[in-house]
Design a protein around this motif. Structure first.
Motif, short mmCIF file in Angstrom:
data_model
loop_
_atom_site.label_atom_id
_atom_site.label_comp_id
_atom_site.label_asym_id
_atom_site.label_seq_id
_atom_site.Cartn_x
_atom_site.Cartn_y
_atom_site.Cartn_z
N LYS A 152 0.88 -1.25 -0.10
CA LYS A 152 -0.08 0.17 -0.06
C LYS A 152 0.93 1.21 -0.06
N TRP A 153 0.43 2.17 -0.33
CA TRP A 153 1.16 3.41 -0.55
C TRP A 153 0.36 4.68 -0.62
N ARG A 154 0.75 6.02 -0.40
CA ARG A 154 -0.20 7.33 -0.46
C ARG A 154 0.28 7.71 -2.04
N THR A 155 -0.62 8.07 -2.69
CA THR A 155 -0.32 8.49 -4.28
C THR A 155 0.21 10.13 -4.13
N SER A 156 0.46 10.60 -5.30
CA SER A 156 1.10 11.77 -5.39
C SER A 156 0.06 12.97 -5.15
N ASP A 157 -1.35 12.71 -5.23
CA ASP A 157 -2.20 13.83 -4.79
C ASP A 157 -2.63 13.48 -3.25
N GLY A 158 -2.11 12.73 -2.59
CA GLY A 158 -2.32 12.78 -1.26
C GLY A 158 -3.42 11.51 -0.78
N LEU A 159 -3.80 10.74 -1.69
CA LEU A 159 -4.67 9.57 -1.64
C LEU A 159 -4.14 8.32 -1.22
N MET A 160 -4.76 7.23 -1.08
CA MET A 160 -4.27 6.01 -0.80
C MET A 160 -4.61 5.04 -1.81
#
Length: 477
Positions: A214-222
């Protein structure tokens, strides 16, 4: 990528509204798509709107124990009377010990991402009036629309119809997730279907624990991946006109597309593929690590034979009165319903040359028979005798000698052409275009292996081409 427990993971505000989806490749629904009522879109005097059909590979028309309720080999997805789709709404950053309390609302769909023992992210979902949701998985709970169990593939050849886990004996522990994936279909034309990894459980939640990728995307989402992953391959061209395999990709929980991981359950995700989407098209394959599903659209299915047409093709084959070139007895394909035992008039074929004969218990090559003799079945039945390497009396070619079975699952055909070819080494008969198309498609097996296989039984294909043209002898009178 945000590492679990890092300070970067703690930076976002406690709550964040999402607009409108966590999949960057998915366009916003067209204006007014949810304004029409179901009655206006699907009046009672018209056919219900079909989004498409899912067909499990390895089952020649039905499960070995029969299709029952939501557990079957094929499922059609129709427009629901009332929309049940969901879309991301609000994201919360909470302490991991408080996750269960935060998820106490049983009417609220949500996805929980556990980043560390002290920090989790919860994404709340809200009702989407523009989409219908269908869930697929191993669980038999009511929220699963299509119950799928492991399909036993055969690498050794000679086996007939695949058997699902729990049907015909116990097998290894299932690798299919209880809540494997979900498909979201737009309720307005063109009725686009999109696939997402993971499905919501009975509490309407999806949990991605500490060990899940899992990770946080560049726009701040998951975003994240499931343990064994959901793989998708879209055909490179039109599935029915120019069948060619595409590239296997992995689909994330938010529907983004990634290159495959090094192994099926590796924690490191593959590279984001930005120019591809999770939108299903005719001929898209979905692999759930234990079973592979084929997606057919209504337009694609119009090119495939119906059960009635397959029966007509069978009768045409038998009306030609093919004969055994040695015994001169008339051969006949058994009825489509008779898939349990081998009929005495059933055609057999020498796989290396394609010459079709009646069954005979001679012609063994003793020096090879001891190591290659196996019992053949067409779907749970027993052959008259064990078969190994045989010498064809017509051309002296040596190879497997197997019974022929008509492919009974019309949705796996690429056209409605005459059944002139057979897959090697299982002997399932269908059109030339169908065998050529499927023999090019590598299907996932295990954690990182791929093999072309017969779509009707799951047997790995062998020989130079994976199929053979059948050579019938007509009546001598």
């Amino acid at each position: 990528m945000v590492l679990e427990g890092s300070s970067e993971a703690l930076c976002p505000p406690p709550s964040l509204e999402l607009r409108p989806s966590c999949n960057k490749n998915q366009p916003s629904p067209p204006l007014g798509s949810g304004s029409q009522s179901h009655d206006a879109l699907c009046p009672e005097d018209k056919e219900p709107i079909k989004y498409g059909e899912l067909i499990v590979l390895g089952h020649n028309g039905s499960l070995a124990s029969g299709d029952k309720g939501r557990r079957r080999s094929r499922l059609a997805l129709y427009k629901r009377p009332k929309a049940n789709g969901v879309k991301p709404d609000v994201i919360h950053n909470v302490s991991t010990p408080l996750v269960s309390k935060a998820l106490s609302n049983k009417s609220q769909h949500s996805i929980s991402y556990t980043l560390s023992r002290s920090h989790s992210v919860i994404v709340e979902y809200t009702h989407d009036p523009n989409t219908d949701m269908f869930q697929i998985g191993r669980s038999t709970e009511s929220m699963i629309d299509f119950v799928v169990t492991d399909t036993a593939s055969s690498g050794g050849g000679g086996q007939g119809q695949g058997v699902a886990n729990g049907e015909g004996g116990q097998s290894a522990q299932s690798t299919i997730s209880r809540y494997a994936c979900r498909i979201m279909c737009e309720r307005s034309a063109p009725y686009t279907a999109r696939i997402y990894a993971a499905g919501f459980d009975s509490s309407k939640n999806i949990f991605l624990g500490e060990r899940a990728a899992k990770w946080r995307t560049s726009d701040g989402l998951m975003d994240g991946l499931t343990t064994n992953g959901v793989l998708v391959m879209h055909p490179a061209g039109e599935f029915v006109s120019e069948p060619a395999p595409g590239v296997w990709r992995e689909i994330s929980v938010c529907g983004n597309v990634f290159a495959l991981r090094e192994t099926r359950s590796a924690q490191q995700r593959g590279k984001l593929v930005e120019n591809e989407s999770n939108m299903l098209q005719d001929g898209s394959l979905i692999d759930l690590c234990g079973a592979t599903l084929l997606w057919r659209t209504p337009s694609g299915l119009r090119h495939t034979p119906t059960l009635k047409q397959l029966e007509s093709l069978r009768q045409q084959l038998n009306a030609a009165r093919p004969q055994c070139p040695v015994g001169f007895n008339t051969l006949a394909f058994p009825s489509l319903a008779q898939r349990a035992t081998i009929d005495k008039k059933q055609p057999w074929v020498y796989m290396n040359c394609g010459h079709v004969h009646g069954y005979h218990n001679w012609g063994y090559r003793k020096e090879k028979a001891g190591s290659s003799a196996v019992a053949l079945t067409g779907g749970g039945g027993t052959a008259p005798a064990t078969t190994g390497e045989r010498e064809c009396p017509m051309c002296r070619g040596v190879g497997p000698y197997v019974p022929l079975w008509l492919g009974c699952e019309g949705g796996l055909y690429l056209d409605a052409g005459p059944p002139t070819h057979a897959f090697c080494p299982c002997g399932h008969v269908c059109s030339e275009k169908t065998v050529q198309g499927w023999s090019q498609i590598p299907l996932p097996h295990g954690t990182h292996a791929f093999h072309a296989a017969c779509p009707f039984c799951g047997t790995w294909l062998t020989g130079e081409h994976g199929h053979i043209k059948l050579i019938f002898q007509g009546p001598v009178d």
